[in-house]
Design a protein around this motif. Structure first.
Motif, PDB file in Angstrom:
ATOM      1  N   LEU A 214       0.835  -1.201   0.000  1.00 23.86           N
ATOM      2  CA  LEU A 214       0.000   0.000   0.000  1.00 23.86           C
ATOM      3  C   LEU A 214       0.870   1.251   0.000  1.00 23.86           C
ATOM      4  CD1 LEU A 214      -2.843   1.210   0.164  1.00 23.86           C
ATOM      5  CD2 LEU A 214      -2.714   0.988   2.661  1.00 23.86           C
ATOM      6  N   ALA A 215       1.936   1.256   0.791  1.00 33.23           N
ATOM      7  CA  ALA A 215       2.827   2.409   0.827  1.00 33.23           C
ATOM      8  C   ALA A 215       3.495   2.622  -0.527  1.00 33.23           C
ATOM      9  CB  ALA A 215       3.884   2.220   1.911  1.00 33.23           C
ATOM     10  N   ARG A 216       3.900   1.567  -1.192  1.00 29.81           N
ATOM     11  CA  ARG A 216       4.503   1.703  -2.522  1.00 29.81           C
ATOM     12  C   ARG A 216       3.467   2.205  -3.532  1.00 29.81           C
ATOM     13  NH1 ARG A 216       9.550   2.608  -1.443  1.00 29.81           N
ATOM     14  NH2 ARG A 216      10.876   0.800  -1.152  1.00 29.81           N
ATOM     15  N   GLU A 217       2.235   1.768  -3.385  1.00 30.57           N
ATOM     16  CA  GLU A 217       1.177   2.215  -4.290  1.00 30.57           C
ATOM     17  C   GLU A 217       0.899   3.706  -4.122  1.00 30.57           C
ATOM     18  OE1 GLU A 217      -3.592   1.367  -4.771  1.00 30.57           O
ATOM     19  OE2 GLU A 217      -2.300  -0.303  -4.205  1.00 30.57           O
ATOM     20  N   VAL A 218       0.876   4.178  -2.870  1.00 29.51           N
ATOM     21  CA  VAL A 218       0.674   5.611  -2.617  1.00 29.51           C
ATOM     22  C   VAL A 218       1.856   6.399  -3.171  1.00 29.51           C
ATOM     23  CG1 VAL A 218       0.598   7.342  -0.775  1.00 29.51           C
ATOM     24  CG2 VAL A 218      -0.848   5.298  -0.642  1.00 29.51           C
ATOM     25  N   GLY A 219       3.065   5.897  -2.971  1.00 29.73           N
ATOM     26  CA  GLY A 219       4.263   6.490  -3.569  1.00 29.73           C
ATOM     27  C   GLY A 219       4.789   7.709  -2.823  1.00 29.73           C
ATOM     28  N   GLY A 220       5.998   8.122  -3.204  1.00 31.02           N
ATOM     29  CA  GLY A 220       6.603   9.322  -2.638  1.00 31.02           C
ATOM     30  C   GLY A 220       7.167   9.168  -1.246  1.00 31.02           C
ATOM     31  N   LEU A 221       7.284   7.917  -0.753  1.00 32.19           N
ATOM     32  CA  LEU A 221       7.730   7.683   0.613  1.00 32.19           C
ATOM     33  C   LEU A 221       8.859   6.661   0.629  1.00 32.19           C
ATOM     34  CD1 LEU A 221       4.182   7.297   2.201  1.00 32.19           C
ATOM     35  CD2 LEU A 221       5.675   9.272   2.502  1.00 32.19           C
ATOM     36  N   ALA A 222      10.042   7.066   1.080  1.00 33.56           N
ATOM     37  CA  ALA A 222      11.102   6.096   1.333  1.00 33.56           C
ATOM     38  C   ALA A 222      10.688   5.262   2.540  1.00 33.56           C
ATOM     39  CB  ALA A 222      12.423   6.798   1.598  1.00 33.56           C
ATOM     40  N   ILE A 223      11.048   3.973   2.519  1.00 35.34           N
ATOM     41  CA  ILE A 223      10.568   3.060   3.554  1.00 35.34           C
ATOM     42  C   ILE A 223      11.739   2.426   4.296  1.00 35.34           C
ATOM     43  CG2 ILE A 223       9.239   0.961   4.034  1.00 35.34           C
ATOM     44  CD1 ILE A 223       7.553   1.577   1.584  1.00 35.34           C
TER      45      ILE A 223
END
Length: 414
Positions: free
Chosen positions: A243-252
């Motif tokens: 989900l975080a990758r789908e939203v995008g713009g966030l290093a994890i």
């Protein structure tokens, strides 16, 4: 000179330490991984050596000859020292970092000793948030008056994503308006518990200027997750990450812990392989540390041996370096299994600046929230600390006094 009133006591202390250390090694028949070093921040020693003109090989030699540090730990310390010096060179004199604490979690992990309220205590969140926003305003006014700009923001906990999406939006918006943010400010929000991550919250984080999050498995073994009191399972971690990758713009970042109850070197290796396959920008490998407040310590739960933890960490080091990750910060804690360390690993150019700043004390950290510890870096390297009241109820009740203290920080910065 050995008769110097400052140098002489240090030499005497080091000589005594070395004598006791060598006697202990002779009795036990083995040396600990960090040799004579017992402090939280072993990277400071090679950092000073490199800054004074030593080569990496010479810095490693110093750790070997003077402190008996093992080869792997020497390598880790010098690599992190190089990362620290790179960040130090990029910081401007007026730049500071911020820490914002959210001391709430959906449940309390069995290994946790942090200040964190769970369950019914979460009813305090609305009151706590109002108090926190007030403190942010007071701290921001003092920093602006002193001409300070913010290079990195870290919203930690607890679990900040225990807040609802609209609460996260209010918090991030207030940070952005209260403080003068430097261009491209790093902003990390710990979203560590996958059972608290939703699309709405991720969108609120990104819209509010957040550009880094944590999705922390600790382990990808469902039985081990159950043993440490986590209410989610490995499938939830995979879902939250996707989900975080789908939203995008966030290093994890993803955290793992070596030494959890029920885990084995083979199980830890499987966790590491699965997490590395997801390709997070950062991966932090912690060693289990059981402090007095942790339920696992109180219950005397059986844990992996020091040798098993060593095997887990050795596997992690080899796999991460082979996978293109490099160590960039580390620290130690009391009561760690095997006397090891916590190490942050990064893909090239993806270092978390805040983690380096806080661990190596490179700039002042202005902290807000329950139990938050402001750390002011004075000229000459002296540190001055100011700690907010620990528990949410205590923090809320004392918010006027807390804000008055924050307003006085302007004088320090000037």
């Amino acid at each position: 000179p050995q008769d110097d009133p400052v140098v002489a006591p240090r030499l005497t202390r080091r000589t005594l330490q070395r004598a006791f250390y060598l006697a202990a090694v002779d009795c036990l028949g083995a040396e600990p991984p960090w040799g004579m070093l017992s402090g939280v921040r072993p990277v400071k020693l090679p950092t000073r050596a490199l800054a004074a003109g030593a080569t990496p090989a010479q810095a490693e030699g110093m750790l070997r000859d003077q402190y008996h540090v093992s080869p792997l730990r020497r390598h880790l310390a010098v690599a992190c020292a190089q990362a620290s010096l790179a960040v130090k060179g990029s910081l401007q004199p007026e730049e500071i970092s911020l820490y914002v604490g959210i001391p709430f979690c959906p449940t309390r992990c069995a290994y946790c000793s942090f200040i964190s309220a769970a369950g019914s205590a979460n009813r305090l969140i609305p009151q706590y948030l109002e108090a926190l926003l007030t403190e942010i305003d007071a701290a921001g006014a003092a920093a602006r008056q002193a001409g300070k700009t913010v290079r990195a923001v870290y919203i930690g906990g607890g679990t900040p994503t225990t807040l609802e999406a609209d609460q996260l939006a209010r918090l991030l918006e207030r940070v952005g308006t209260a403080f003068a943010l430097a261009p491209g400010t790093e902003c990390t929000v710990e979203a560590g518990r996958p059972d608290t991550i939703t699309r709405e919250k991720l969108l609120a984080i990104r819209a509010g200027g957040g550009n880094r999050i944590s999705v922390n498995p600790q382990t990808m073994s469902d039985p081990v997750l159950a043993a440490i009191g986590r209410s989610h399972r490995a499938a939830d971690i995979r879902r939250a990450y996707a989900l975080a990758r789908e939203v995008g713009g966030l290093a994890i970042n993803m955290d793992l812990i070596a030494g959890l109850p029920g885990d084995t070197p083979q199980g830890f290796r499987q966790t590491l392989e699965e997490v590395m396959a997801l390709a997070p920008e950062n991966l932090t490998v912690h060693t289990l540390a059981l402090k007095k407040g942790a339920r696992l310590r109180q219950e005397d739960t059986p844990l992996p041996t020091g040798d098993q933890v060593a095997a887990m960490l050795d596997d992690a080091w080899a796999a991460l370096e082979a996978g293109g990750y490099a160590p960039y910060y580390l620290y130690r804690q009391k009561f760690m299994s095997g006397g090891f360390e916590n190490v942050g690993w990064t893909r090239p150019g993806q270092e978390n600046l805040y983690n380096i700043c806080i661990m190596e004390e490179l700039c002042s950290i202005l902290a807000m929230g329950g139990g938050a510890s402001t750390k002011l870096v004075c000229s000459g390297g002296r540190l001055e600390r100011h700690i907010d009241p620990k528990y949410p109820t205590e923090y809320i009740a004392n918010i006027d006094r807390i804000c008055a203290a924050k307003a006085k920080l302007e004088a320090f910065f000037l």
